[in-house]
Enzyme design. Sequence first.
Site, PDB file in Angstrom:
ATOM      1  CG  HIS A 138      -1.738   4.705  -1.264  1.00  0.00           C
ATOM      2  ND1 HIS A 138      -2.676   5.177  -0.385  1.00  0.00           N
ATOM      3  CD2 HIS A 138      -2.316   3.617  -1.854  1.00  0.00           C
ATOM      4  CE1 HIS A 138      -3.760   4.411  -0.429  1.00  0.00           C
ATOM      5  NE2 HIS A 138      -3.555   3.457  -1.314  1.00  0.00           N
ATOM      6  CG  HIS A 169      -8.110  -4.402  -3.089  1.00  0.00           C
ATOM      7  ND1 HIS A 169      -9.155  -3.725  -3.702  1.00  0.00           N
ATOM      8  CD2 HIS A 169      -7.314  -3.440  -2.553  1.00  0.00           C
ATOM      9  CE1 HIS A 169      -8.999  -2.428  -3.524  1.00  0.00           C
ATOM     10  NE2 HIS A 169      -7.887  -2.226  -2.843  1.00  0.00           N
ATOM     11  CB  THR A 170      -5.355 -11.069  -3.590  1.00  0.00           C
ATOM     12  OG1 THR A 170      -5.649 -12.421  -3.234  1.00  0.00           O
ATOM     13  CG2 THR A 170      -3.849 -10.901  -3.753  1.00  0.00           C
ATOM     14  CD1 TRP A 208     -11.337  -6.488  -1.402  1.00  0.00           C
ATOM     15  CD2 TRP A 208      -9.767  -6.026   0.123  1.00  0.00           C
ATOM     16  NE1 TRP A 208     -11.208  -5.123  -1.335  1.00  0.00           N
ATOM     17  CE2 TRP A 208     -10.255  -4.800  -0.402  1.00  0.00           C
ATOM     18  CE3 TRP A 208      -8.780  -5.980   1.103  1.00  0.00           C
ATOM     19  CZ2 TRP A 208      -9.781  -3.556   0.005  1.00  0.00           C
ATOM     20  CZ3 TRP A 208      -8.304  -4.738   1.520  1.00  0.00           C
ATOM     21  CH2 TRP A 208      -8.797  -3.550   0.988  1.00  0.00           C
ATOM     22  CB  THR A 209      -8.891 -13.207   0.087  1.00  0.00           C
ATOM     23  OG1 THR A 209      -7.664 -12.831   0.736  1.00  0.00           O
ATOM     24  CG2 THR A 209      -8.995 -12.501  -1.259  1.00  0.00           C
ATOM     25  NE  ARG A 237      -3.659   2.205   2.634  1.00  0.00           N
ATOM     26  CZ  ARG A 237      -3.600   2.885   3.773  1.00  0.00           C
ATOM     27  NH1 ARG A 237      -2.873   2.426   4.791  1.00  0.00           N
ATOM     28  NH2 ARG A 237      -4.261   4.011   3.929  1.00  0.00           N
ATOM     29  CG  ASN A 287      -3.891 -16.708   3.831  1.00  0.00           C
ATOM     30  OD1 ASN A 287      -3.411 -15.727   4.419  1.00  0.00           O
ATOM     31  ND2 ASN A 287      -3.224 -17.839   3.701  1.00  0.00           N
ATOM     32  CG  ASP A 300     -12.715  -4.128  -4.551  1.00  0.00           C
ATOM     33  OD1 ASP A 300     -11.643  -3.945  -5.146  1.00  0.00           O
ATOM     34  OD2 ASP A 300     -12.832  -4.014  -3.311  1.00  0.00           O
ATOM     35  CG  ASP A 321      -4.504 -16.583  -3.713  1.00  0.00           C
ATOM     36  OD1 ASP A 321      -5.147 -15.506  -3.649  1.00  0.00           O
ATOM     37  OD2 ASP A 321      -4.759 -17.550  -2.987  1.00  0.00           O
TER      38      ASP A 321
END
Length: 539
Positions: A48, A172-173, A188-189, A44, A191, A233, A196
């Site tokens: 940014h 974002h994964t 978001w996921t 991030r 893990n 998203d 991935d």
Amino acid sequence: FMVDMLSPPQPYGWPQVSLIPWGAVRDDLKALVDEKKCAPILVRLAWHDAGTYDKKSNTGGPRAVQRFPGGEAAHGANAGLDIARDLLAPIKAKYPGVSNADLWTLASYVGIEASGGPAIPFMPGRPDARATRESVPDGRLPDATLGVEHLRDVFGRMGLNDAEIVALSGAHTLGRAHKERSGFEGPWTENPLLFDNTYFKDLLNKKWTLGESPEGKPQYYDEKKEMMMLPSDMALLDDPVMKGWVEKYAADEALYFADFATAYKKLTELGVPKMPVRWDELRADIAALVKEKECAPILVRLAWHDAGTYDRVTASGGPRAAMRFAEGGEAKHGANAGLDIARALLKPIADKYPMVSNADLWAFASIVATEVTGGPKIPFQKGRRDAVTVKESVEDGRLPDATQGSNHLRDVFGRMGMTDAEIVALSGAHTLGRAHADRSGFEGPWTENPLKFDNTYFKNLLERKWTLTKNSVGNFQFQDETGTLMMLPSDVALLYDDSFRSYVEKFAADEKAFFKVYAEGYQKLTEGGCPYLAAINKA
């Protein structure tokens, strides 16, 4: 009080970056990521920093201006990034010659790879901003509450297309939103420390319902309210072009990794001047290594085995340094046993010239090694692209099998588009080096001087008396009458094919003819699957 004045610019380019121990910097960053589990916030930070770039005004981009109070550090989108900057401060103090902008970018690359993502080639050379006043206005980063047109406006300002927008959204994964930073909350996921393509799978396959974050911002929740998506998203599904890329990346992780690596590298190099490679200095460093370590044979073998995987029918394989992923793939193929030695020998040079791809370095090192040991000058074109994941390795069995004969050689070399003359000439690389039982299962040198590149291999093949024997590990090879030299079955096979033998005789009688065909064949070998090289080298 602090006066916001621009300090005199400090040079940051060559040779400054050549003095930085990039390998050690990487190792320290990897240790930090492993200890603090901080890959998401490092990504991030770099994102940014770079994502402020405007191609029209050539302003913004990666220059670490957030390290100054006020300005971009105070922008709402950058809330909490002081955590990442503080994590990196000890590493910056340890390596003061590294610019903050380079360190932030490299930290994100290391974080992505350490989390299971692609290995992104790193180019140094980002000079740091010198004061807060170099900050850009707030609002250049994506607004998570908006849709497709906003994404196209923001990313288009940077020169990025739809595929790149979707690929970069896939970052974002990694990580989770924090209400005290962004106003959104949740991962978001499942893990958030694994890089991935789950983000894309979840985007398509989970049922998302619009709700509010604890701070009252709109966000989407999955059925169990364990995962979340931002409006930006979900917007990827509203546009047919972008949805098409979401579907492709959900179905093909290798494609996603390759496209993400390209897009993220582009993002983090926006506005950064390209650092030219000092090829003459690199050549001198390789030549010194070859002379000191007497390692020409293994450097040639490394490049040969990297490039010799090319299949022109499937357009797969070829020089892309997939062997550097030690955890599997081509690094574990039996034919490549012992090549970790060559990779280790080249590592200090790779660290000194991080702007050179590993595939280029391996090919160039073999060409220099050939010349240093008396061989021909081989034309070199730069621009080979490194594999970004072990999944780009090809299946085992594409390299020549030393126990086989002329039909096998034509099959293997023919797959690469080689002629009979080139097959014989490239076999002549055995004039360098010796076989090692613990690597190939064969043992002994082909010539009396295995550190000299000449046509002795062909002379010996014709003039010596070769007897089939079983070596110390039980494999069959040919031995000369003195018991000191050897040939492989695939070497002797050249004598029993009329076309091959005619070239053996020609090259034994005329070293210049051998050198000419070898140089042409070796250039062809080390450029297999790289049709873009000509355009790069004309630019």
